[in-house]
Design a protein around this motif. Structure first.
Motif, PDB file in Angstrom:
ATOM      1  N   ALA A  67      33.770  43.832  44.654  1.00 27.64           N
ATOM      2  CA  ALA A  67      33.025  44.982  44.123  1.00 27.64           C
ATOM      3  C   ALA A  67      32.605  44.735  42.678  1.00 27.64           C
ATOM      4  CB  ALA A  67      33.871  46.245  44.225  1.00 27.64           C
ATOM      5  N   ARG A  68      33.519  44.238  41.872  1.00 31.01           N
ATOM      6  CA  ARG A  68      33.201  43.991  40.467  1.00 31.01           C
ATOM      7  C   ARG A  68      32.097  42.957  40.315  1.00 31.01           C
ATOM      8  NH1 ARG A  68      38.848  43.864  39.859  1.00 31.01           N
ATOM      9  NH2 ARG A  68      38.742  41.585  39.755  1.00 31.01           N
ATOM     10  N   ALA A  69      32.228  41.850  41.029  1.00 29.76           N
ATOM     11  CA  ALA A  69      31.264  40.765  40.879  1.00 29.76           C
ATOM     12  C   ALA A  69      29.862  41.188  41.312  1.00 29.76           C
ATOM     13  CB  ALA A  69      31.726  39.551  41.694  1.00 29.76           C
ATOM     14  N   GLY A  70      29.786  42.005  42.349  1.00 31.58           N
ATOM     15  CA  GLY A  70      28.490  42.444  42.844  1.00 31.58           C
ATOM     16  C   GLY A  70      28.006  43.742  42.251  1.00 31.58           C
ATOM     17  N   THR A  71      28.793  44.345  41.355  1.00 33.71           N
ATOM     18  CA  THR A  71      28.527  45.660  40.736  1.00 33.71           C
ATOM     19  C   THR A  71      28.388  46.749  41.802  1.00 33.71           C
ATOM     20  OG1 THR A  71      26.094  45.509  40.584  1.00 33.71           O
ATOM     21  CG2 THR A  71      27.394  44.530  38.777  1.00 33.71           C
ATOM     22  N   LEU A  72      29.154  46.638  42.881  1.00 37.13           N
ATOM     23  CA  LEU A  72      29.143  47.647  43.942  1.00 37.13           C
ATOM     24  C   LEU A  72      29.988  48.842  43.519  1.00 37.13           C
ATOM     25  CD1 LEU A  72      29.843  45.158  46.881  1.00 37.13           C
ATOM     26  CD2 LEU A  72      27.609  45.972  46.086  1.00 37.13           C
TER      27      LEU A  72
END
Length: 390
Positions: A196-201
Motif C-alpha cells: 500500500a505504501r509503495a503504490g500510495t494505495l
C-alpha cells in the motif's frame, strides 16, 4: 482526504443484471438500470457505497476489457450510466469502479499488432506493459474520465501484480484533480502495508483475515481467527484494510459455513477495524460455490430478481446484517480502532476493539463468539448492545 468510513455493497453488475456471459450470446440493453430498484435495499441495509464490478466494454466476464471509456453495451450507454449515477447520488451512495489495468482482453487496441503475454496462463487476457508511458496515460485518462462522470473511487484489480511505481505515478496524477478519491488495491498475499505504501494505495483487500474468518468457523478452530485478528491489528496501524467475507471470486460464506456460521462471520466483519464490504446476496444468505472449469465463478455472480420484494428467503439474515451495520454506524471509531484478543479456545473467542471518537472520548467494544452454541454477545463500554443465543 478519502472517506474510509464508507460501508460498501459489492455487486457484480454483469451477473446481477442477468447479462449473457459472452456479448455475442445475447442482445445489448440498458441492464444497469435493473439495479436501480435495489438501491433502496442497499440504503435500508445501512450501506452508503456501491462497489461495482467491471462495467466497461468487454468480451465476456468484464475482466477482459476492450474499451475502458465505454460502458459495456450489455449494461447500457452513457445516458443509462448518467441516470444510474443520479439515482445512486440521490440516495447518498458513493460509487467505486473496478479498474482492470493489469491486463486487457486480447482484442484491446493496446495489445494488437504485436506479441502478447497471457496473464497467468489465460490466453484471452494479455498483460499490459506498465513501462510504456502510453499505458500510464491511458489509465490516468480512464480514471479521470469516470471520476468526472460521478465515480468516487477505484478498486484496482490485481494491484499486487502491477509495479508500485506505476500506481504511485498514476494515482499522483489523478489526485491532483480528485484528492478525495479512494483507491483500493486488490492484494491477495504479501506485505499488505508495504504494498500500500509503495503504490500510495489508500487501502488493500484483507484476504488473510477473510481466510481466518471462514476457515476458523468451518474447522471449529478459533485459534486461527485469533491469530488473524492479531495480524489484522498490525496491518491496520499502518493502513486501513478493506475487509470482507465474500466477493465475486470466492465461495459464498453461507455455502462455506452455513447460515449460523455466516451470521457469526458478519459479526466479526462489522466489529473489527477496516473498511467493510458486503457482497450482494450475502445479506440474504445466498449460496454459491466456486467451480474449477471455465465459468467457475458463475455460481458466485447470480442474477437478482427485479425487486428485493421477490426474494422469498433470507430476511432474517438481512435483519442481522442491518443491526450490525447500524451498530458500526453508531461507532465510526471502529474503522481505525485497535483490536486485541482477550481469550481464546477452539470454539470460544473474546476480542476487544478500542478507539477514540471525534470528541476524544475513548471506547471499548467487546465481542464474545461461541461456536458450540452459535451464539455471540457484543458489548460497548461494558453494556451489552447485541446478543444472540444459540
Amino acid at each position: 482526504m478519502p472517506d474510509t468510513s464508507t460501508i460498501w455493497w459489492h455487486v457484480y453488475p454483469l451477473g446481477a443484471t442477468g447479462a449473457p456471459l459472452r456479448r455475442r450470446e445475447g442482445a445489448d440493453g440498458p441492464r444497469l438500470l435493473r439495479l436501480v430498484p435495489w438501491l433502496d435495499h442497499v440504503v435500508e441495509l445501512g450501506c452508503d457505497g456501491l462497489l461495482l464490478g467491471p462495467v466497461f466494454a468487454s468480451t465476456s466476464h468484464g475482466y477482459d476489457t476492450l474499451d475502458h471509456h465505454t460502458l459495456d453495451p450489455r449494461l447500457g450507454d452513457d445516458a443509462n450510466w448518467d441516470r444510474f449515477v443520479q439515482q445512486a447520488k440521490d440516495r447518498g451512495l458513493q460509487i467505486m469502479l473496478d479498474g482492470v489495468f493489469n491486463h486487457v482482453g486480447i482484442d484491446h487496441p493496446l495489445v494488437q499488432g504485436g506479441p502478447t503475454r497471457p496473464w497467468e496462463g489465460h490466453g484471452d487476457l494479455a498483460e499490459l506493459d506498465h513501462d510504456d508511458p502510453a499505458v500510464a496515460d491511458l489509465v490516468t485518462d480512464v480514471m479521470l474520465h469516470w471520476l468526472r462522470r460521478g465515480a468516487d473511487g477505484w478498486r484496482l484489480d490485481v494491484a499486487y501484480a502491477v509495479p508500485s511505481e506505476f500506481w504511485a505515478e498514476v494515482l499522483g496524477r489523478v489526485r491532483q484533480e480528485f484528492p478525495d478519491a479512494l483507491f483500493l488495491g486488490e492484494v491477495i498475499h504479501g506485505d499488505y502495508p508495504a504494498i500500500a505504501r509503495a503504490g500510495t494505495l489508500d487501502t488493500v483487500t484483507q484476504y488473510e483475515l477473510w481466510k481466518g474468518i471462514w476457515s476458523s468457523l468451518a474447522d471449529r478452530n478459533l485459534w486461527e481467527l485469533a491469530w488473524g485478528l492479531e495480524r489484522h491489528d498490525e496491518f491496520s496501524q499502518e493502513v486501513p484494510m478493506q475487509t470482507f467475507v465474500g466477493n465475486h471470486d470466492v465461495t459464498r460464506i453461507a455455502s462455506a459455513v452455513g447460515d449460523a456460521g455466516a451470521a457469526l462471520a458478519a459479526v466479526v466483519l462489522m466489529t473489527v477495524p477496516g473498511i467493510p464490504s458486503v457482497y450482494y446476496g450475502d445479506e440474504l444468505a445466498f449460496r454459491g460455490e466456486k467451480g474449477t472449469s471455465w465459468g467457475a465463478d458463475t455460481p458466485l455472480r447470480p442474477a437478482l430478481p427485479g425487486t428485493p420484494a421477490e426474494i422469498g428467503l433470507g430476511w432474517e439474515m438481512f435483519a442481522h446484517h442491518r443491526e450490525l451495520i447500524a451498530l458500526r454506524r453508531r461507532h465510526p471509531w471502529l474503522t481505525r480502532g485497535r483490536v486485541s484478543v482477550v481469550d481464546r479456545a477452539n470454539e470460544q473467542l473474546t476480542y476487544e476493539v478500542a478507539g477514540t471518537d471525534t470528541d476524544g472520548a475513548r471506547h471499548v467494544l467487546r465481542v464474545h463468539l461461541d461456536l458450540a452454541t452459535s451464539s455471540f454477545r457484543v458489548e460497548v463500554d461494558g453494556t451489552t448492545v447485541l446478543e444472540r443465543s444459540g
